[in-house]
Design a protein around this motif. Sequence first.
Motif, mmCIF file in Angstrom:
data_model
loop_
_atom_site.group_PDB
_atom_site.id
_atom_site.type_symbol
_atom_site.label_atom_id
_atom_site.label_comp_id
_atom_site.label_asym_id
_atom_site.label_seq_id
_atom_site.Cartn_x
_atom_site.Cartn_y
_atom_site.Cartn_z
ATOM 1 N N ALA A 166 0.849 -1.202 0.000
ATOM 2 C CA ALA A 166 0.000 0.000 0.000
ATOM 3 C C ALA A 166 0.875 1.240 0.000
ATOM 4 N N THR A 167 1.299 1.678 -1.168
ATOM 5 C CA THR A 167 2.122 2.875 -1.292
ATOM 6 C C THR A 167 1.393 3.908 -2.147
ATOM 7 N N ASN A 168 1.800 5.153 -2.006
ATOM 8 C CA ASN A 168 1.095 6.240 -2.680
ATOM 9 C C ASN A 168 2.093 7.361 -2.957
ATOM 10 N N THR A 169 1.724 8.279 -3.826
ATOM 11 C CA THR A 169 2.531 9.467 -4.095
ATOM 12 C C THR A 169 1.884 10.676 -3.433
ATOM 13 N N ILE A 170 2.677 11.401 -2.654
ATOM 14 C CA ILE A 170 2.237 12.604 -1.952
ATOM 15 C C ILE A 170 2.948 13.808 -2.577
ATOM 16 N N PHE A 171 2.280 14.961 -2.557
ATOM 17 C CA PHE A 171 2.854 16.149 -3.188
ATOM 18 C C PHE A 171 3.099 17.272 -2.187
ATOM 19 N N ALA A 172 4.106 18.074 -2.488
ATOM 20 C CA ALA A 172 4.380 19.306 -1.757
ATOM 21 C C ALA A 172 4.652 20.397 -2.788
ATOM 22 N N SER A 173 4.057 21.568 -2.583
ATOM 23 C CA SER A 173 4.218 22.666 -3.531
ATOM 24 C C SER A 173 4.571 23.949 -2.808
ATOM 25 N N TYR A 174 5.362 24.782 -3.479
ATOM 26 C CA TYR A 174 5.837 26.040 -2.911
ATOM 27 C C TYR A 174 5.676 27.124 -3.974
ATOM 28 N N CYS A 175 4.964 28.205 -3.620
ATOM 29 C CA CYS A 175 4.710 29.282 -4.566
ATOM 30 C C CYS A 175 5.145 30.621 -3.980
ATOM 31 N N PHE A 176 5.673 31.468 -4.845
ATOM 32 C CA PHE A 176 6.146 32.799 -4.469
ATOM 33 C C PHE A 176 5.564 33.806 -5.438
ATOM 34 N N GLN A 177 5.126 34.946 -4.907
ATOM 35 C CA GLN A 177 4.539 35.998 -5.722
ATOM 36 C C GLN A 177 5.369 37.257 -5.552
ATOM 37 N N ASP A 178 5.914 37.770 -6.647
ATOM 38 C CA ASP A 178 6.747 38.967 -6.610
ATOM 39 C C ASP A 178 7.876 38.831 -5.586
ATOM 40 N N GLY A 179 8.445 37.646 -5.498
ATOM 41 C CA GLY A 179 9.571 37.422 -4.604
ATOM 42 C C GLY A 179 9.205 37.207 -3.150
#
Length: 350
Positions: A166-179
């Motif tokens: 039972a394995t799965n893919t997990i996500f992490a996201s990082y966003c920047f606006q105007d630095g």
Amino acid sequence: MIMRRRLGVLTLAASAIVLASLGWRVEGQTSLHDLPARAIERSQITLLSSPPFHLRATVFEATNRGNDSYDADIEEDWAAPDKWRRTVKTAKFSETLTTNGDKVSAQIDGDYYPHWLRTLADAIFDPGAPLQGVDLTKSSDNPVISRRGSAETCRRFGYRVGIAPATNTIFASYCFQDGLLERVVKPGYDVDYGAYRKFGKQRVARKIHEEIESGTTLEADIIELNESAALDDSLFKVDRASGPLRTIGVTEQTLRAVALSPPDIQWPTIKDGKPVGRLSVYVCVDRQGSVREIYALNSDNPYMTDAASKQVMAWKFKPASNSGEPVQIEGILTFAYQTEIDSRGRSRHH
């Protein structure tokens, strides 16, 4: 799904132009590597160079103002990284944490420090914590997009969780606006930063949103943020040392090892969607071993995630401790499900 926002794509050449316009060095992907650290340098108010301050924030559910379950107050007097006093308070829990050099004291009222409240407090005072070790150059997924004439830089990372099979893919996201930091999404942490305003040499997000589930968003509004050149030393007096209510992240192997005879998940039939797949949930356990919060992560079928979450809420765990002190624990559980599609058009357990 942990990611609910669709992100477009520009070419890397376009991203170089955008970053150059913001004053970053463009040497291959060096500017992307520096972006998280530079964003924190510009916005975090608890750095060594920050001026002393008094801050007060209110928390509420933005999607349903009539629901007071998430009402909270956060207040801090800060003189230096090793000299500060913070109070977080809800109707059912409060903690006043005082740090003065190597001395720490905590006044606690209540048996559980909610994960959603800890997330918002961390987002206000330590927004750099979830960025530790993040190298944006290691991903090309969801690169730079342009929105409303501003520059947005995003990167998404995927990694495997679970215990075979039972394995799965997990996500992490990082966003920047105007630095500046705009959004961080990772297991147990889904926060947006906005309404930036100047404070000293920094630009500080005055509104922070936390999505705890689809359709439920909490908001922390910083309603007071003032420089305090002469904070009263009595604020930071520590008469008797005592530690804060700690929460420790554990592996899935550890979480399953301390589960007390958990029953198998009973999968209901479904009307549509994938009848076979994988799902992951983020589980928060109090010091007595009871599950208090569950957050949905990546899933092949959200209906199966709802079914698993309701049943895991009833699980019991062995109370955890660290150096003899009871602690809260949290971690990811991954399940493989297999069910049937009910041709009669209604769901049922089997």
